[in-house]
Design a protein around this motif. Sequence first.
Motif, PDB file in Angstrom:
ATOM      1  N   ARG A  99      29.103  40.076  44.956  1.00 20.36           N
ATOM      2  CA  ARG A  99      30.333  40.440  45.673  1.00 20.36           C
ATOM      3  C   ARG A  99      31.568  40.115  44.845  1.00 20.36           C
ATOM      4  O   ARG A  99      32.555  40.858  44.859  1.00 20.36           O
ATOM      5  N   ILE A 100      31.500  38.991  44.112  1.00 16.70           N
ATOM      6  CA  ILE A 100      32.628  38.631  43.243  1.00 16.70           C
ATOM      7  C   ILE A 100      32.822  39.686  42.166  1.00 16.70           C
ATOM      8  O   ILE A 100      33.951  40.093  41.853  1.00 16.70           O
ATOM      9  N   ASP A 101      31.709  40.139  41.568  1.00 14.17           N
ATOM     10  CA  ASP A 101      31.803  41.179  40.541  1.00 14.17           C
ATOM     11  C   ASP A 101      32.370  42.466  41.119  1.00 14.17           C
ATOM     12  O   ASP A 101      33.120  43.181  40.445  1.00 14.17           O
ATOM     13  N   GLU A 102      32.006  42.778  42.372  1.00 16.63           N
ATOM     14  CA  GLU A 102      32.527  43.980  43.008  1.00 16.63           C
ATOM     15  C   GLU A 102      34.019  43.847  43.300  1.00 16.63           C
ATOM     16  O   GLU A 102      34.765  44.832  43.245  1.00 16.63           O
ATOM     17  N   GLN A 103      34.457  42.625  43.604  1.00 15.70           N
ATOM     18  CA  GLN A 103      35.862  42.396  43.921  1.00 15.70           C
ATOM     19  C   GLN A 103      36.730  42.182  42.688  1.00 15.70           C
ATOM     20  O   GLN A 103      37.956  42.203  42.785  1.00 15.70           O
ATOM     21  N   ARG A 104      36.101  41.958  41.532  1.00 17.24           N
ATOM     22  CA  ARG A 104      36.863  41.631  40.330  1.00 17.24           C
ATOM     23  C   ARG A 104      37.899  42.700  39.981  1.00 17.24           C
ATOM     24  O   ARG A 104      39.053  42.371  39.680  1.00 17.24           O
ATOM     25  N   PRO A 105      37.548  44.004  39.984  1.00 20.26           N
ATOM     26  CA  PRO A 105      38.581  45.003  39.690  1.00 20.26           C
ATOM     27  C   PRO A 105      39.740  44.974  40.680  1.00 20.26           C
ATOM     28  O   PRO A 105      40.894  45.189  40.302  1.00 20.26           O
ATOM     29  N   ILE A 106      39.447  44.672  41.953  1.00 21.29           N
ATOM     30  CA  ILE A 106      40.493  44.605  42.960  1.00 21.29           C
ATOM     31  C   ILE A 106      41.420  43.426  42.695  1.00 21.29           C
ATOM     32  O   ILE A 106      42.648  43.532  42.791  1.00 21.29           O
ATOM     33  N   VAL A 107      40.809  42.283  42.343  1.00 22.87           N
ATOM     34  CA  VAL A 107      41.614  41.089  42.035  1.00 22.87           C
ATOM     35  C   VAL A 107      42.510  41.356  40.827  1.00 22.87           C
ATOM     36  O   VAL A 107      43.686  40.985  40.813  1.00 22.87           O
ATOM     37  N   VAL A 113      49.732  44.229  40.042  1.00 22.90           N
ATOM     38  CA  VAL A 113      50.741  44.680  41.008  1.00 22.90           C
ATOM     39  C   VAL A 113      51.770  43.584  41.237  1.00 22.90           C
ATOM     40  O   VAL A 113      52.985  43.818  41.200  1.00 22.90           O
ATOM     41  N   ARG A 114      51.294  42.348  41.475  1.00 27.27           N
ATOM     42  CA  ARG A 114      52.203  41.222  41.685  1.00 27.27           C
ATOM     43  C   ARG A 114      53.054  40.960  40.441  1.00 27.27           C
ATOM     44  O   ARG A 114      54.241  40.642  40.542  1.00 27.27           O
ATOM     45  N   ALA A 128      46.386  31.751  32.432  1.00 26.05           N
ATOM     46  CA  ALA A 128      45.091  31.312  32.951  1.00 26.05           C
ATOM     47  C   ALA A 128      44.298  32.492  33.498  1.00 26.05           C
ATOM     48  O   ALA A 128      43.083  32.611  33.265  1.00 26.05           O
ATOM     49  N   PHE A 129      44.967  33.403  34.208  1.00 23.09           N
ATOM     50  CA  PHE A 129      44.258  34.561  34.769  1.00 23.09           C
ATOM     51  C   PHE A 129      43.747  35.476  33.667  1.00 23.09           C
ATOM     52  O   PHE A 129      42.596  35.933  33.709  1.00 23.09           O
TER      53      PHE A 129
END
Length: 485
Positions: A99-107, A113-114, A128-129
């Motif tokens: 799930r983390i890998d699936e969410q990685r592009p979104i993060v 965006v921010r 760091a990011f």
Amino acid sequence: MQAKSNLTGWSYVIVMPTDQFLGRVLEMRTFVLLVCGAVVAFGILIAVLLSTRQYRPIRNIADYVRTLQVWTHGNDDSRHNELDLIRDSVQATRDLMKRIDEQRPIVREQFFVRLILGSIKDEEETIAFLSRENLALPGENCFVTVIQMDRSEYISTQNREELLRRLSEISMTDAVGYGVELIPDQSIAILISTGCNESCLRQVQEDIADEIARLFEHCCGFRPTVGMGSPVSGLIHVNRSYIEASAAMEQSGRIRKGEIVYFADMSEWQEGSEWYPIEEQIRLVQSMKQGNNTAAKTALANIMHDLEGKEVSLFYFRCMSFDLINTFLRTMNEMKLGIPQEYRSHLAEFTTLKQLDAGMTGLIDLICDYVQANKESKNTAMGTEIFQYIEQHYQEYDLSLEKIADHFQMSISYFSRYMKDQTGYTFTEYVTHLRMEEVKRLLKNSDLTIKDIVASVGYSDVSNFMRKFKNTEGITLGQYRKLYS
């Protein structure tokens, strides 16, 4: 024992008690058994000690997992043995990593965006990011380019997804770019980082704009107008470049469609050097329209500082002051925002730059607060429209994520995130919930057959829906009808 002599013919007999004869054999057998028993006992003891020692880490892991289960679920499921517990935990960890890998592009998209919108001010957080996500940025010079998605030009979901996929990461010889979709503004912003020096930055910007336009034309069939912000040093300052690129897009009416608008060229439109910098005026207006309070006040401070150093006549000075006031009035008029009475007196009766600055600073707060509230209102209105559409069409067989994204002209990934943020459900879960509730309502209040009820809510596979219903409710459709009708 008996023996006969060949010499005398006599027979000799020897008699011995059995215990005496077998005593040594029995002693030897007992000794061997004792030795074997001692070896076996010692082996068992060693095996127990070794297994206990080797088991201790497993037990510690199992106890730690149980502790985590207490924290997360509120109960300690000690019925599972250690191996099953560890196996389940490993599987849960694998699912979590997936799930983390699936969410990685979104993060990653949310981070950019921010960053572009100026929400990130901490340089250490940025570094760091980038390090954690292994994102490569080749140099200190950064700039933002903006493409406005023309509402009059229809772009299919498939073409939009292909375009966003290609623009999400652009790699060239001297630059790397990351693109994100800005739904409220109906635009795509691409953050470009390059290691080129100032002498070749313009060429890099032209190459990037040509590459973006080429990708856009390949995916959508037409060449867009590209707004180009000025380069800045450091990622945390890219919001300035984004504001400039957005401002450049607003000035695109001066050029033909499909060309590049450079914010840096706007200063050439200024007729005289005695006037305050037009680029700062444009930054001021664009910052207010975006609700960026900090950027707007920075632009105003730069204008005020420039006015303080002007050696011009009082008449010329007041002309510039009233032109600046008119900039605020024009912006507020476009937003249909009225001017409170206290600000009117500040702007009309000022005698010093300090008074003028105070009045305009108050207007910036007023305008930016209005813009932020308006954005939330638009977001709420869009959400209402989306949920109304789903509630009106959830009974259709062909309702899908792609269909809704195409209807509202947004990317599938953005729509998926929006649904999760607003409802806590994925799109599929939300539609399934609506269909389940409608099925239960019809089971209670109608005489339709179960097959007709399932078909009426958009399911063609009755058996599949029946399994889902039983897994959710714990009883079959027929049992539910008997229980509640």
